[in-house]
Write a protein that holds these residues in place. Structure first.
Motif, PDB file in Angstrom:
ATOM      1  N   LEU A   1       0.811  -1.218   0.000  1.00  0.00           N
ATOM      2  CA  LEU A   1       0.000   0.000   0.000  1.00  0.00           C
ATOM      3  C   LEU A   1       0.847   1.272   0.000  1.00  0.00           C
ATOM      4  CD1 LEU A   1      -2.797  -1.020   2.530  1.00  0.00           C
ATOM      5  CD2 LEU A   1      -2.828  -1.161   0.035  1.00  0.00           C
ATOM      6  N   ILE A   2       2.146   1.118  -0.174  1.00  0.00           N
ATOM      7  CA  ILE A   2       3.043   2.281  -0.194  1.00  0.00           C
ATOM      8  C   ILE A   2       3.065   2.866  -1.605  1.00  0.00           C
ATOM      9  CG2 ILE A   2       5.440   3.055   0.121  1.00  0.00           C
ATOM     10  CD1 ILE A   2       3.928   2.336   2.689  1.00  0.00           C
ATOM     11  N   ARG A   3       2.954   4.172  -1.684  1.00  0.00           N
ATOM     12  CA  ARG A   3       3.002   4.879  -2.966  1.00  0.00           C
ATOM     13  C   ARG A   3       4.364   5.528  -3.108  1.00  0.00           C
ATOM     14  NH1 ARG A   3       2.885  10.237  -2.716  1.00  0.00           N
ATOM     15  NH2 ARG A   3       2.232  10.366  -4.868  1.00  0.00           N
ATOM     16  N   PRO A   4       4.677   6.047  -4.305  1.00  0.00           N
ATOM     17  CA  PRO A   4       5.943   6.768  -4.462  1.00  0.00           C
ATOM     18  C   PRO A   4       6.077   7.862  -3.402  1.00  0.00           C
ATOM     19  CG  PRO A   4       4.926   6.421  -6.598  1.00  0.00           C
ATOM     20  CD  PRO A   4       3.930   5.968  -5.556  1.00  0.00           C
ATOM     21  N   GLY A   5       7.263   7.977  -2.851  1.00  0.00           N
ATOM     22  CA  GLY A   5       7.501   8.914  -1.761  1.00  0.00           C
ATOM     23  C   GLY A   5       7.519   8.216  -0.409  1.00  0.00           C
ATOM     24  N   GLY A   6       7.197   6.920  -0.410  1.00  0.00           N
ATOM     25  CA  GLY A   6       7.286   6.123   0.812  1.00  0.00           C
ATOM     26  C   GLY A   6       6.148   6.300   1.798  1.00  0.00           C
ATOM     27  N   THR A   7       5.012   6.797   1.345  1.00  0.00           N
ATOM     28  CA  THR A   7       3.879   6.995   2.251  1.00  0.00           C
ATOM     29  C   THR A   7       2.741   6.035   1.908  1.00  0.00           C
ATOM     30  OG1 THR A   7       2.439   8.671   3.229  1.00  0.00           O
ATOM     31  CG2 THR A   7       2.773   8.793   0.858  1.00  0.00           C
ATOM     32  N   ILE A   8       1.854   5.842   2.844  1.00  0.00           N
ATOM     33  CA  ILE A   8       0.698   4.973   2.620  1.00  0.00           C
ATOM     34  C   ILE A   8      -0.247   5.664   1.643  1.00  0.00           C
ATOM     35  CG2 ILE A   8      -1.276   3.848   3.725  1.00  0.00           C
ATOM     36  CD1 ILE A   8       0.481   3.700   6.279  1.00  0.00           C
ATOM     37  N   ALA A   9      -0.723   4.920   0.676  1.00  0.00           N
ATOM     38  CA  ALA A   9      -1.574   5.469  -0.387  1.00  0.00           C
ATOM     39  C   ALA A   9      -2.860   6.072   0.167  1.00  0.00           C
ATOM     40  CB  ALA A   9      -1.902   4.379  -1.405  1.00  0.00           C
ATOM     41  N   GLY A  10      -3.213   7.233  -0.366  1.00  0.00           N
ATOM     42  CA  GLY A  10      -4.427   7.938   0.035  1.00  0.00           C
ATOM     43  C   GLY A  10      -5.694   7.112  -0.102  1.00  0.00           C
ATOM     44  N   PRO A  11      -5.873   6.362  -1.200  1.00  0.00           N
ATOM     45  CA  PRO A  11      -7.097   5.567  -1.313  1.00  0.00           C
ATOM     46  C   PRO A  11      -7.257   4.538  -0.194  1.00  0.00           C
ATOM     47  CG  PRO A  11      -6.108   5.834  -3.465  1.00  0.00           C
ATOM     48  CD  PRO A  11      -5.114   6.375  -2.466  1.00  0.00           C
ATOM     49  N   ALA A  12      -6.163   4.005   0.307  1.00  0.00           N
ATOM     50  CA  ALA A  12      -6.249   3.066   1.434  1.00  0.00           C
ATOM     51  C   ALA A  12      -6.695   3.788   2.696  1.00  0.00           C
ATOM     52  CB  ALA A  12      -4.906   2.374   1.651  1.00  0.00           C
ATOM     53  N   LEU A  13      -6.163   4.986   2.929  1.00  0.00           N
ATOM     54  CA  LEU A  13      -6.566   5.774   4.096  1.00  0.00           C
ATOM     55  C   LEU A  13      -8.041   6.165   3.999  1.00  0.00           C
ATOM     56  CD1 LEU A  13      -3.416   8.062   4.428  1.00  0.00           C
ATOM     57  CD2 LEU A  13      -3.989   6.049   5.815  1.00  0.00           C
ATOM     58  N   MET A  14      -8.473   6.526   2.786  1.00  0.00           N
ATOM     59  CA  MET A  14      -9.879   6.892   2.595  1.00  0.00           C
ATOM     60  C   MET A  14     -10.793   5.692   2.837  1.00  0.00           C
ATOM     61  SD  MET A  14      -9.468   9.408  -0.673  1.00  0.00           S
ATOM     62  CE  MET A  14     -11.147  10.015  -0.723  1.00  0.00           C
ATOM     63  N   ALA A  15     -10.383   4.527   2.377  1.00  0.00           N
ATOM     64  CA  ALA A  15     -11.194   3.322   2.590  1.00  0.00           C
ATOM     65  C   ALA A  15     -11.322   3.012   4.075  1.00  0.00           C
ATOM     66  CB  ALA A  15     -10.581   2.136   1.840  1.00  0.00           C
ATOM     67  N   LEU A  16     -10.235   3.157   4.824  1.00  0.00           N
ATOM     68  CA  LEU A  16     -10.283   2.925   6.270  1.00  0.00           C
ATOM     69  C   LEU A  16     -11.238   3.914   6.938  1.00  0.00           C
ATOM     70  CD1 LEU A  16      -9.277   1.582   8.878  1.00  0.00           C
ATOM     71  CD2 LEU A  16      -7.357   3.211   8.845  1.00  0.00           C
ATOM     72  N   ALA A  17     -11.159   5.175   6.560  1.00  0.00           N
ATOM     73  CA  ALA A  17     -12.047   6.190   7.140  1.00  0.00           C
ATOM     74  C   ALA A  17     -13.505   5.893   6.808  1.00  0.00           C
ATOM     75  CB  ALA A  17     -11.656   7.581   6.641  1.00  0.00           C
TER      76      ALA A  17
END
Length: 142
Positions: A45-61
Motif C-alpha cells: 500500500l506504499i506509494r511513491p515517496g514512501g507513504t501509505i496510499a491515500g485511497p487506502a486511508l480513505m477506505a479505512l475512514a
C-alpha cells in the motif's frame, strides 16, 4: 450502547467489502456513536515517496464511518456513503493506521461523522475526514 457488536460488524464487512481483506482492516471497538478500526501495515500500500496510499486511508475512514453509523442504527446494510472529504495532515510512517470515528449528527435520513487517522504510536493525526451517510427508511420499530 452499540446497536451492532464488533464481531457482527467485522463479519459484515469481511463478507460484503472485498477491500477490507486487501487493506487488512480490523474492527477494534464500536460504541454508541463511536468506532475504532485498524489497518495493518502492508508494504503493497506504499506509494511513491514512501507513504501509505491515500485511497487506502480513505477506505479505512469510510469503513470507520460505516461502523459509527451502524453502531447507532443497527445492521442496516443499505446505509451508504453520500460524501467523504479527507484532509491529509502529515505523511504517515510505514506503520499500522488507527481510525477513531464519531458521530456529529444523526438524523432520520442522514448521518454526519468525522474520523481522525493516526499512525500507531503517534498522537498527531495524519488525516482528518468528514463524511455523510444516507440512511434508508427504517421500519417503525427501530
Amino acid at each position: 450502547m452499540s446497536q451492532i457488536s464488533v464481531a457482527e460488524f467485522q463479519a459484515l464487512i469481511d463478507s460484503e467489502l472485498p477491500l477490507v481483506k486487501l487493506f487488512g482492516m480490523r474492527t477494534e471497538a464500536i460504541g454508541h456513536g463511536r468506532a475504532s478500526l485498524r489497518m495493518h501495515f502492508n508494504p503493497d500500500l506504499i506509494r511513491p515517496g514512501g507513504t501509505i496510499a491515500g485511497p487506502a486511508l480513505m477506505a479505512l475512514a469510510d469503513a470507520t464511518l460505516y461502523a459509527v453509523v451502524l453502531g447507532m442504527i443497527g445492521k442496516v446494510e443499505l446505509a451508504v456513503t453520500t460524501s467523504l472529504n479527507i484532509n491529509f495532515l502529515r505523511k504517515p510512517p510505514q506503520a499500522d493506521v488507527i481510525a477513531e470515528g464519531r458521530i456529529l449528527k444523526l438524523g432520520k435520513r442522514l448521518a454526519v461523522g468525522e474520523v481522525l487517522l493516526y499512525s500507531e504510536g503517534n498522537d498527531e493525526p495524519v488525516a482528518h475526514v468528514t463524511g455523510t451517510y444516507s440512511i434508508p427508511p427504517l421500519p417503525d420499530n427501530r
